[in-house]
Enzyme design. Sequence first.
Site, PDB file in Angstrom:
ATOM      1  N   TRP A 188      45.805  53.182   8.888  1.00 60.43           N
ATOM      2  CA  TRP A 188      47.514  52.916   8.719  1.00 60.43           C
ATOM      3  C   TRP A 188      47.128  51.619   7.240  1.00 60.43           C
ATOM      4  O   TRP A 188      46.680  51.083   7.618  1.00 60.43           O
ATOM      5  CB  TRP A 188      48.815  52.726   8.952  1.00 60.43           C
ATOM      6  CG  TRP A 188      49.562  52.754   8.271  1.00 60.43           C
ATOM      7  CD1 TRP A 188      50.042  53.581   7.463  1.00 60.43           C
ATOM      8  CD2 TRP A 188      49.846  51.777   8.131  1.00 60.43           C
ATOM      9  NE1 TRP A 188      51.295  52.800   6.741  1.00 60.43           N
ATOM     10  CE2 TRP A 188      51.727  51.806   6.892  1.00 60.43           C
ATOM     11  CE3 TRP A 188      50.438  50.314   7.687  1.00 60.43           C
ATOM     12  CZ2 TRP A 188      52.348  51.353   6.648  1.00 60.43           C
ATOM     13  CZ3 TRP A 188      50.452  49.107   7.806  1.00 60.43           C
ATOM     14  CH2 TRP A 188      52.106  49.880   7.141  1.00 60.43           C
ATOM     15  N   GLU A 229      46.690  58.083   9.298  1.00 58.68           N
ATOM     16  CA  GLU A 229      48.426  57.822   9.618  1.00 58.68           C
ATOM     17  C   GLU A 229      49.141  57.745   8.087  1.00 58.68           C
ATOM     18  O   GLU A 229      48.888  56.849   7.581  1.00 58.68           O
ATOM     19  CB  GLU A 229      48.636  56.306  10.423  1.00 58.68           C
ATOM     20  CG  GLU A 229      50.025  56.669  10.369  1.00 58.68           C
ATOM     21  CD  GLU A 229      50.226  55.327  11.099  1.00 58.68           C
ATOM     22  OE1 GLU A 229      49.522  54.420  11.949  1.00 58.68           O
ATOM     23  OE2 GLU A 229      50.819  55.580  11.329  1.00 58.68           O
ATOM     24  N   LYS A 231      53.119  58.097   5.881  1.00 58.22           N
ATOM     25  CA  LYS A 231      53.905  58.065   6.539  1.00 58.22           C
ATOM     26  C   LYS A 231      54.907  58.539   5.026  1.00 58.22           C
ATOM     27  O   LYS A 231      54.158  58.600   3.971  1.00 58.22           O
ATOM     28  CB  LYS A 231      53.551  56.381   5.960  1.00 58.22           C
ATOM     29  CG  LYS A 231      54.996  55.573   6.699  1.00 58.22           C
ATOM     30  CD  LYS A 231      54.964  53.845   6.485  1.00 58.22           C
ATOM     31  CE  LYS A 231      56.400  53.319   6.595  1.00 58.22           C
ATOM     32  NZ  LYS A 231      55.985  52.125   7.131  1.00 58.22           N
ATOM     33  N   ASP A 262      53.120  59.886  13.734  1.00 60.03           N
ATOM     34  CA  ASP A 262      53.653  58.625  13.952  1.00 60.03           C
ATOM     35  C   ASP A 262      55.468  59.517  13.739  1.00 60.03           C
ATOM     36  O   ASP A 262      55.749  59.289  12.592  1.00 60.03           O
ATOM     37  CB  ASP A 262      54.066  57.301  13.419  1.00 60.03           C
ATOM     38  CG  ASP A 262      55.084  56.387  13.638  1.00 60.03           C
ATOM     39  OD1 ASP A 262      55.792  56.466  14.037  1.00 60.03           O
ATOM     40  OD2 ASP A 262      54.291  54.779  13.422  1.00 60.03           O
ATOM     41  N   HIS A 265      57.842  58.513  11.108  1.00 55.60           N
ATOM     42  CA  HIS A 265      57.382  58.659   9.685  1.00 55.60           C
ATOM     43  C   HIS A 265      57.405  60.008   8.619  1.00 55.60           C
ATOM     44  O   HIS A 265      56.850  59.621   7.746  1.00 55.60           O
ATOM     45  CB  HIS A 265      55.721  58.078   9.842  1.00 55.60           C
ATOM     46  CG  HIS A 265      54.676  56.904   9.745  1.00 55.60           C
ATOM     47  ND1 HIS A 265      53.954  56.647  10.203  1.00 55.60           N
ATOM     48  CD2 HIS A 265      55.782  55.452  10.362  1.00 55.60           C
ATOM     49  CE1 HIS A 265      53.844  54.993  10.026  1.00 55.60           C
ATOM     50  NE2 HIS A 265      55.199  54.563  10.717  1.00 55.60           N
ATOM     51  N   HIS A 289      51.798  58.269  16.879  1.00 55.90           N
ATOM     52  CA  HIS A 289      51.718  57.125  17.284  1.00 55.90           C
ATOM     53  C   HIS A 289      53.519  56.913  17.801  1.00 55.90           C
ATOM     54  O   HIS A 289      54.597  57.505  17.261  1.00 55.90           O
ATOM     55  CB  HIS A 289      52.072  56.038  16.092  1.00 55.90           C
ATOM     56  CG  HIS A 289      50.983  55.579  16.068  1.00 55.90           C
ATOM     57  ND1 HIS A 289      50.864  54.476  14.582  1.00 55.90           N
ATOM     58  CD2 HIS A 289      49.640  55.503  16.694  1.00 55.90           C
ATOM     59  CE1 HIS A 289      49.233  53.524  15.257  1.00 55.90           C
ATOM     60  NE2 HIS A 289      48.872  54.440  16.088  1.00 55.90           N
ATOM     61  N   ASP A 297      62.737  54.065  10.126  1.00 53.03           N
ATOM     62  CA  ASP A 297      61.748  54.294  11.122  1.00 53.03           C
ATOM     63  C   ASP A 297      61.220  52.435  11.302  1.00 53.03           C
ATOM     64  O   ASP A 297      60.469  51.536  11.249  1.00 53.03           O
ATOM     65  CB  ASP A 297      59.867  53.989   9.859  1.00 53.03           C
ATOM     66  CG  ASP A 297      58.734  53.718  10.624  1.00 53.03           C
ATOM     67  OD1 ASP A 297      58.535  54.194  11.561  1.00 53.03           O
ATOM     68  OD2 ASP A 297      58.111  53.349   9.961  1.00 53.03           O
ATOM     69  N   ASP A 299      60.856  51.902  14.588  1.00 60.52           N
ATOM     70  CA  ASP A 299      60.226  51.363  15.463  1.00 60.52           C
ATOM     71  C   ASP A 299      60.639  49.880  17.291  1.00 60.52           C
ATOM     72  O   ASP A 299      60.831  49.122  16.986  1.00 60.52           O
ATOM     73  CB  ASP A 299      58.878  50.208  14.756  1.00 60.52           C
ATOM     74  CG  ASP A 299      57.941  51.066  14.297  1.00 60.52           C
ATOM     75  OD1 ASP A 299      57.428  51.920  14.731  1.00 60.52           O
ATOM     76  OD2 ASP A 299      57.719  50.692  12.888  1.00 60.52           O
ATOM     77  N   ASP A 329      53.472  52.788  19.123  1.00 59.38           N
ATOM     78  CA  ASP A 329      53.736  52.018  17.859  1.00 59.38           C
ATOM     79  C   ASP A 329      55.297  51.253  17.668  1.00 59.38           C
ATOM     80  O   ASP A 329      56.256  51.620  17.574  1.00 59.38           O
ATOM     81  CB  ASP A 329      52.962  52.803  17.001  1.00 59.38           C
ATOM     82  CG  ASP A 329      53.080  51.796  15.934  1.00 59.38           C
ATOM     83  OD1 ASP A 329      53.462  50.850  15.543  1.00 59.38           O
ATOM     84  OD2 ASP A 329      53.399  52.119  14.883  1.00 59.38           O
TER      85      ASP A 329
HETATM   86  C1  RNT Z   1      52.830  51.517  10.165  1.00 62.48           C
HETATM   87  C2  RNT Z   1      52.301  51.632  11.014  1.00 62.48           C
HETATM   88  C3  RNT Z   1      51.022  51.235  11.865  1.00 62.48           C
HETATM   89  C4  RNT Z   1      51.561  50.179  12.230  1.00 62.48           C
HETATM   90  C5  RNT Z   1      50.615  49.722  12.718  1.00 62.48           C
HETATM   91  C6  RNT Z   1      51.306  48.142  13.414  1.00 62.48           C
HETATM   92  O1  RNT Z   1      54.588  51.845   9.593  1.00 62.48           O
HETATM   93  O2  RNT Z   1      53.859  52.980  11.901  1.00 62.48           O
HETATM   94  O3  RNT Z   1      50.908  52.450  12.593  1.00 62.48           O
HETATM   95  O4  RNT Z   1      53.061  49.833  13.198  1.00 62.48           O
HETATM   96  O5  RNT Z   1      49.240  49.837  12.409  1.00 62.48           O
HETATM   97 ZN    ZN Z   2      52.256  54.044  12.757  1.00 58.79          ZN
END
Ligand code: RNT
Ligand code: ZN
Length: 421
Positions: A188, A229, A231, A262, A265, A289, A297, A299, A329
């Site tokens: 990523w 990955e 985004k 993810d 994302h 993720h 986003d 988290d 994640d």
């Molecule tokens: C960032 C991505 C990525 C990170 C990690 C720390 O938006 O989701 O996966 O969260 O690599």
């Molecule tokens: Zn991620």
Amino acid sequence: MNQERIKKAYDLAKQEYAEMGVDTDQALKKLDEVAISLHCWQTDDVGGFETPGAELGGGGIQVTGNYPGKARNLTEMRADLEKVMSLLPGKQRLNLHAIYGDFGGERVDRDQIEVKHFQSWIDWAKANQIGLDFNCTCFSHPKADDGFTLSSKNAENRRFWIEHTKRCRRIAAEMGKQLGTAAVHNIWIPDGSKDTPVDRFTHRALLKDSLDQIFSEKLPEAFLKDAVESKLFGIGSESMVVGSHDFYLCYAAQNNKLICLDNGHFHPTEQVGDKISAVLQFVPELLLHVTRGVRWDSDHVVILNDEIQLIAQEIVRANALHRIKVGLDFFDGSLNRIGAYVIGTRAAQQAFLLALLEPTEKLKTWEEAGKNFERLALLELMKTKPFGAVWNYYCLQHNVPVAEDFITEIQAYETAVLAKR
Ligand code: RNT
Ligand code: ZN
């Protein structure tokens, strides 16, 4: 919780599910196959061990909160992860970022890291009988400060990040080799820009070329699985992210790589669950993720919400558990971090258990016969089934705290260990 009562409740639940054609023992056996990769970065808010006390810098991702007790070094991090794993049923793996090497107080730049910096992690993983996964760290570094890494127009910066990522793949392959279970290496990158650029094309062409260079080194698939990955946007990359979903989906499909989805994302009304059956027609495997975005986003800690349940249902309904790698994640610094892992991992496991307890065959039969009322009625009815009794029994089987008992264990760890940091 009283063991006899848990067993009794399970027996009743088992009968109730059996009446719907669902074998709960079988579902629990299948749940054992879902290994969840714990993201090491929830222990220390994505700080890493390159410089003591380092904080997450740039890259468009953000940790908020300053709850006491974050891990300050390798020893504390490992102790925390061992505590977490002792409170979780089923199988886990550990997902490391390149900034978490065992650098022994030395300053080792990212284009210099080697297997030796991760050997103590491999030994630790072996001792704990878990597999490892790995990630290059293309953020929190001066050479990423202008917002570009693998897609940078600055030739020296791009060379640096290509070298870093090549080394990370080699490290991951060695982890897989020594531990006897393939490590997933996920790429990523934060690359993107705040305002709308004129030349997106060149950045994407550069990223494609960097990936081609990185993957040109063939490493044994038995030890290493490559994932990429995408985004949608980040802080400071609101208008354009170079590694968008379109970009990586095409790249993964064309190059037989894993695509990492993810669920933070995508556009807020877009569901990762809706994508699984489409993407699986074209890529060999998927990396998830699992996270929880709140308005963006953000988290947040994963909970058992509709989004996660749809993801698990779609995988189970597609009979694709063996083609999925699950990583967590999220990073929340506003609450007990051990608690964050336990809630998040248990929620992800519960989503898979719920999906495994679905009478999928019966639902399919009704669907194929055009009996849509019956299908909907059964789906609604399943929400009232004694799922909690099956979950409690799973925890009992695995000899980990059942129901709310993990709360007191985490409180005790906080008093004895975290509060003293
Ligand atoms: C960032 C991505 C990525 C990170 C990690 C720390 O938006 O989701 O996966 O969260 O690599
Ligand atoms: Zn991620």
